[in-house]
Write a protein that holds these residues in place. Structure first.
Motif, PDB file in Angstrom:
ATOM      1  N   GLY A 144      15.063   7.508 -17.493  1.00  0.00           N
ATOM      2  CA  GLY A 144      13.715   8.028 -17.629  1.00  0.00           C
ATOM      3  C   GLY A 144      12.883   7.987 -16.360  1.00  0.00           C
ATOM      4  N   LEU A 145      13.524   7.816 -15.193  1.00  0.00           N
ATOM      5  CA  LEU A 145      12.759   7.862 -13.936  1.00  0.00           C
ATOM      6  C   LEU A 145      12.065   9.219 -13.820  1.00  0.00           C
ATOM      7  CD1 LEU A 145      12.099   6.885 -10.990  1.00  0.00           C
ATOM      8  CD2 LEU A 145      14.231   8.019 -10.303  1.00  0.00           C
ATOM      9  N   PRO A 146      10.730   9.237 -13.741  1.00  0.00           N
ATOM     10  CA  PRO A 146      10.063  10.538 -13.602  1.00  0.00           C
ATOM     11  C   PRO A 146      10.232  11.040 -12.174  1.00  0.00           C
ATOM     12  CG  PRO A 146       8.435   8.765 -13.604  1.00  0.00           C
ATOM     13  CD  PRO A 146       9.774   8.117 -13.751  1.00  0.00           C
ATOM     14  N   MET A 147      10.932  12.153 -12.013  1.00  0.00           N
ATOM     15  CA  MET A 147      11.205  12.657 -10.662  1.00  0.00           C
ATOM     16  C   MET A 147       9.946  13.268 -10.056  1.00  0.00           C
ATOM     17  SD  MET A 147      14.294  12.003  -9.816  1.00  0.00           S
ATOM     18  CE  MET A 147      14.848  13.190  -8.573  1.00  0.00           C
ATOM     19  N   ALA A 165       4.921  15.718 -13.071  1.00  0.00           N
ATOM     20  CA  ALA A 165       4.972  16.415 -14.358  1.00  0.00           C
ATOM     21  C   ALA A 165       5.735  15.606 -15.407  1.00  0.00           C
ATOM     22  CB  ALA A 165       5.622  17.783 -14.173  1.00  0.00           C
ATOM     23  N   GLN A 166       6.599  14.693 -14.928  1.00  0.00           N
ATOM     24  CA  GLN A 166       7.387  13.901 -15.881  1.00  0.00           C
ATOM     25  C   GLN A 166       6.728  12.562 -16.229  1.00  0.00           C
ATOM     26  OE1 GLN A 166      11.262  13.699 -14.092  1.00  0.00           O
ATOM     27  NE2 GLN A 166      11.617  15.894 -14.397  1.00  0.00           N
ATOM     28  N   LEU A 167       5.504  12.345 -15.752  1.00  0.00           N
ATOM     29  CA  LEU A 167       4.779  11.116 -16.139  1.00  0.00           C
ATOM     30  C   LEU A 167       4.410  11.192 -17.624  1.00  0.00           C
ATOM     31  CD1 LEU A 167       2.185  10.324 -13.309  1.00  0.00           C
ATOM     32  CD2 LEU A 167       4.158   8.937 -14.016  1.00  0.00           C
ATOM     33  N   ALA A 168       4.270  10.015 -18.230  1.00  0.00           N
ATOM     34  CA  ALA A 168       3.927   9.992 -19.658  1.00  0.00           C
ATOM     35  C   ALA A 168       2.444  10.312 -19.908  1.00  0.00           C
ATOM     36  CB  ALA A 168       4.281   8.633 -20.247  1.00  0.00           C
ATOM     37  N   VAL A 169       1.683  10.458 -18.836  1.00  0.00           N
ATOM     38  CA  VAL A 169       0.302  10.955 -19.006  1.00  0.00           C
ATOM     39  C   VAL A 169       0.106  12.184 -18.134  1.00  0.00           C
ATOM     40  CG1 VAL A 169      -0.759   8.717 -19.586  1.00  0.00           C
ATOM     41  CG2 VAL A 169      -0.637   9.449 -17.196  1.00  0.00           C
ATOM     42  N   LEU A 212      -0.139   6.755  -9.845  1.00  0.00           N
ATOM     43  CA  LEU A 212       0.568   6.316 -11.051  1.00  0.00           C
ATOM     44  C   LEU A 212       2.069   6.559 -10.903  1.00  0.00           C
ATOM     45  CD1 LEU A 212      -1.746   7.642 -13.922  1.00  0.00           C
ATOM     46  CD2 LEU A 212      -1.572   5.288 -13.066  1.00  0.00           C
ATOM     47  N   HIS A 213       2.386   7.735 -10.367  1.00  0.00           N
ATOM     48  CA  HIS A 213       3.798   8.092 -10.195  1.00  0.00           C
ATOM     49  C   HIS A 213       4.473   7.103  -9.243  1.00  0.00           C
ATOM     50  CE1 HIS A 213       7.135  10.800  -8.628  1.00  0.00           C
ATOM     51  NE2 HIS A 213       7.415  10.603  -9.898  1.00  0.00           N
ATOM     52  N   ALA A 214       3.803   6.811  -8.121  1.00  0.00           N
ATOM     53  CA  ALA A 214       4.364   5.865  -7.150  1.00  0.00           C
ATOM     54  C   ALA A 214       4.567   4.500  -7.803  1.00  0.00           C
ATOM     55  CB  ALA A 214       3.447   5.754  -5.930  1.00  0.00           C
ATOM     56  N   ALA A 215       3.619   4.094  -8.641  1.00  0.00           N
ATOM     57  CA  ALA A 215       3.723   2.784  -9.289  1.00  0.00           C
ATOM     58  C   ALA A 215       4.920   2.751 -10.246  1.00  0.00           C
ATOM     59  CB  ALA A 215       2.426   2.466 -10.033  1.00  0.00           C
ATOM     60  N   VAL A 216       5.135   3.842 -10.965  1.00  0.00           N
ATOM     61  CA  VAL A 216       6.280   3.899 -11.876  1.00  0.00           C
ATOM     62  C   VAL A 216       7.579   3.851 -11.071  1.00  0.00           C
ATOM     63  CG1 VAL A 216       7.523   5.301 -13.574  1.00  0.00           C
ATOM     64  CG2 VAL A 216       5.020   5.151 -13.671  1.00  0.00           C
ATOM     65  N   ALA A 253      15.632   8.862  -4.658  1.00  0.00           N
ATOM     66  CA  ALA A 253      15.796  10.025  -5.544  1.00  0.00           C
ATOM     67  C   ALA A 253      14.519  10.859  -5.586  1.00  0.00           C
ATOM     68  CB  ALA A 253      16.175   9.563  -6.946  1.00  0.00           C
ATOM     69  N   VAL A 254      13.368  10.159  -5.648  1.00  0.00           N
ATOM     70  CA  VAL A 254      12.112  10.890  -5.760  1.00  0.00           C
ATOM     71  C   VAL A 254      11.739  11.550  -4.430  1.00  0.00           C
ATOM     72  CG1 VAL A 254       9.629  10.607  -6.157  1.00  0.00           C
ATOM     73  CG2 VAL A 254      11.283   9.535  -7.709  1.00  0.00           C
ATOM     74  N   SER A 255      11.994  10.862  -3.294  1.00  0.00           N
ATOM     75  CA  SER A 255      11.662  11.484  -2.005  1.00  0.00           C
ATOM     76  C   SER A 255      12.528  12.703  -1.750  1.00  0.00           C
ATOM     77  CB  SER A 255      11.887  10.540  -0.827  1.00  0.00           C
ATOM     78  OG  SER A 255      11.430   9.264  -1.116  1.00  0.00           O
ATOM     79  N   VAL A 256      13.793  12.631  -2.108  1.00  0.00           N
ATOM     80  CA  VAL A 256      14.663  13.794  -1.901  1.00  0.00           C
ATOM     81  C   VAL A 256      14.258  14.908  -2.869  1.00  0.00           C
ATOM     82  CG1 VAL A 256      17.041  14.631  -2.077  1.00  0.00           C
ATOM     83  CG2 VAL A 256      16.574  12.439  -1.001  1.00  0.00           C
ATOM     84  N   GLY A 257      13.920  14.530  -4.067  1.00  0.00           N
ATOM     85  CA  GLY A 257      13.431  15.514  -5.041  1.00  0.00           C
ATOM     86  C   GLY A 257      14.545  16.120  -5.851  1.00  0.00           C
ATOM     87  N   PRO A 258      14.240  16.544  -7.069  1.00  0.00           N
ATOM     88  CA  PRO A 258      15.283  17.030  -7.978  1.00  0.00           C
ATOM     89  C   PRO A 258      16.022  18.245  -7.432  1.00  0.00           C
ATOM     90  CG  PRO A 258      13.068  17.415  -8.890  1.00  0.00           C
ATOM     91  CD  PRO A 258      12.905  16.562  -7.675  1.00  0.00           C
ATOM     92  N   ALA A 259      15.304  19.127  -6.711  1.00  0.00           N
ATOM     93  CA  ALA A 259      15.950  20.359  -6.264  1.00  0.00           C
ATOM     94  C   ALA A 259      17.012  20.087  -5.201  1.00  0.00           C
ATOM     95  CB  ALA A 259      14.907  21.336  -5.725  1.00  0.00           C
TER      96      ALA A 259
END
Ligand code: ATP
Ligand code: MG
Length: 429
Positions: A369-372, A375-379, A403-407, A326-332
């Protein structure tokens, strides 16, 4: 003819009013072109109500209050009536096309039949006078419509050599109106395919656009194949310029995808089975779309979608893999990528069950809550500065990506405290 009422009933009052004004001025007027054709076919879309008239452009400008001289050189003025715009064109005859694109000069004439004679296909060469309820159909266009036959008016070889755009119009009408080309017209298209090279990219683009918006674009794409127009249309596409030996799967896929321009273009411009060379495909798509003068936004959304279509589909049960996908394809591109993948399965007659399962799995991850994106990270970068005293810069960007990759990998939760803790260990010397 009985089906006149199919058009009559749909003609806007303002068009009738316009025709009555012409009549009172001892001129004649007819509804012509797509409105008559689509009316006889009973198609529902609101057409352009184009009017042909015996009145000169000068006379038309005198007769109506609101007129815009939109195409005086071709005898066209636009009349504004009742909030609508009507293109009113003085009857014109045939003339010489020395450049294969535009008639050298325009000659006004008195007879509607001669005006219809210069039109491209019999189904487009019908005029209707609603005040007398008379159809003028000298080339048997209504009959051809009934039989779904697309036939050039007059000598097809000459008609295509006069104007190469007609080649693509033919393919477009086959798709949109679900018609078949009459054999002599079709062989003339193959013989005159080179006339397409004189046509501007914009006009070709507009025809392709309309073709791709048909219920079954394959009907038009097939015509391009059979008439060898295909390699001319895709001349600037490194792979498609050589037509595929068996286009069936490609054509089915374009039909199977939702009727949305980006999706249809991406389906057409992607090599399948999905290659690892998706980047090359994306570049090729970009090049062709740019040469065809598609708008920048269209070029980039199609090229982006083609690029991510190379990303392998994960097993829907593998939550980490689903998140990574999902993240590699991206929200758009997520929806578009799943839509094209679904079309490929449908086109091959395969079940979409596992794709549906993937769609649901992606939905669950996103709802969970997967941050795509970063910008959607909690920090944020601001937090890293305040809490850890970091300076903004490339290292900070890199950290946020880690951090994003770890989440996404599931090694840390997307929570502020947990992320700050991880960050401290990452920057510890
Ligand atoms: P649509 O509006 O649905 O795209 P249309 O047939 O109305 O289809 P237009 O481009 O609006 O197409 O042209 C109106 C009419 O003008 C056509 O029906 C046809 O009679 C004539 N025409 C348009 N383009 C050409 C052409 N390149 N050569 C000959 N006649 C043409
Ligand atoms: Mg039209």
């Amino acid at each position: 003819m009985s089906d006149c009422s199919a058009i009559s009933d749909r003609i806007p009052k303002a068009a009738l009013q316009l025709l009555r004004v012409l009549e009172q001025a001892k001129e004649r007027g007819w509804i012509v072109g797509g409105a008559v054709r689509d009316g006889l076919l009973g198609r529902k879309d609101e057409p352009d109500w184009d009017i042909a008239t015996t009145a000169t452009p000068q006379r038309v400008m005198e007769l109506f209050r609101k007129v815009v001289p939109t195409g005086l050189a071709h005898g066209t003025v636009t009349v504004l009536l009742d909030g609508r715009a009507f293109e009113v064109t003085t009857l014109r005859g045939e003339s010489v096309y020395s450049d294969g694109r535009h008639p050298d000069q325009v000659r006004f004439i008195g007879a509607i039949e001669a005006d219809l004679e210069r039109r491209d296909f019999t189904v487009n060469a019908i005029a209707f006078d609603p005040l007398r309820r008379e159809l003028c159909d000298p080339f048997g266009g209504a009959e051809d419509l009934r039989n779904r036959t697309l036939r050039a008016v007059g000598d097809p070889l000459r008609r295509f050599s006069e104007d190469g755009l007609r080649l693509l119009r033919a393919a477009r009408f086959c798709a949109v109106l679900e018609m078949n080309i009459e054999p002599l017209t079709e062989s003339a298209m193959a013989a005159m395919a080179h006339a397409l090279d004189k046509v501007s990219a914009e006009r070709k683009r507009d025809e392709l656009r309309k073709m791709l918006a048909a219920k079954q674009p394959s009907r038009g794409l097939e015509v391009l194949f059979k008439t060898s127009l295909w390699s001319r249309v895709f001349r600037d596409h490194p792979r498609l310029a050589t037509p595929p030996s068996s286009p069936e799967a490609l054509l089915r896929r374009v039909d199977a995808v939702e009727n949305h321009e980006t999706l249809r273009l991406a389906s057409l411009l992607t090599a399948f089975p999905l290659a690892t060379a998706a980047q090359g495909e994306s570049e090729a798509a970009k090049r062709w779309l740019t040469k065809m003068r598609f708008e920048r936004g269209v070029v980039s959304s199609v090229a982006d979608l083609v690029a991510v279509l190379g990303i392998a589909l994960p097993c829907p049960d593998d939550s980490i893999a689903v998140r990574g996908f999902a993240v590699s394809v991206g929200p758009a591109n997520l929806e578009g990528a799943l839509a094209v993948q679904g079309a490929i399965l449908r086109a091959d007659g395969k079940s979409e069950e596992s794709l549906e399962a993937l769609r649901r799995a992606v939905g669950r991850e996103m709802a969970g809550g997967l941050p795509m994106t970063i910008a959607q990270l909690a920090v944020s970068g601001g937090d890293l500065r305040k809490e850890l005293g970091m300076e903004p810069g490339p290292r900070m960007g890199e950290l946020l990506r880690e951090l994003h990759a770890a989440v996404v990998q599931g090694t840390v939760r997307n929570e502020r405290a947990a992320l700050l803790t991880l960050c401290r260990t990452l920057i510890a010397p």
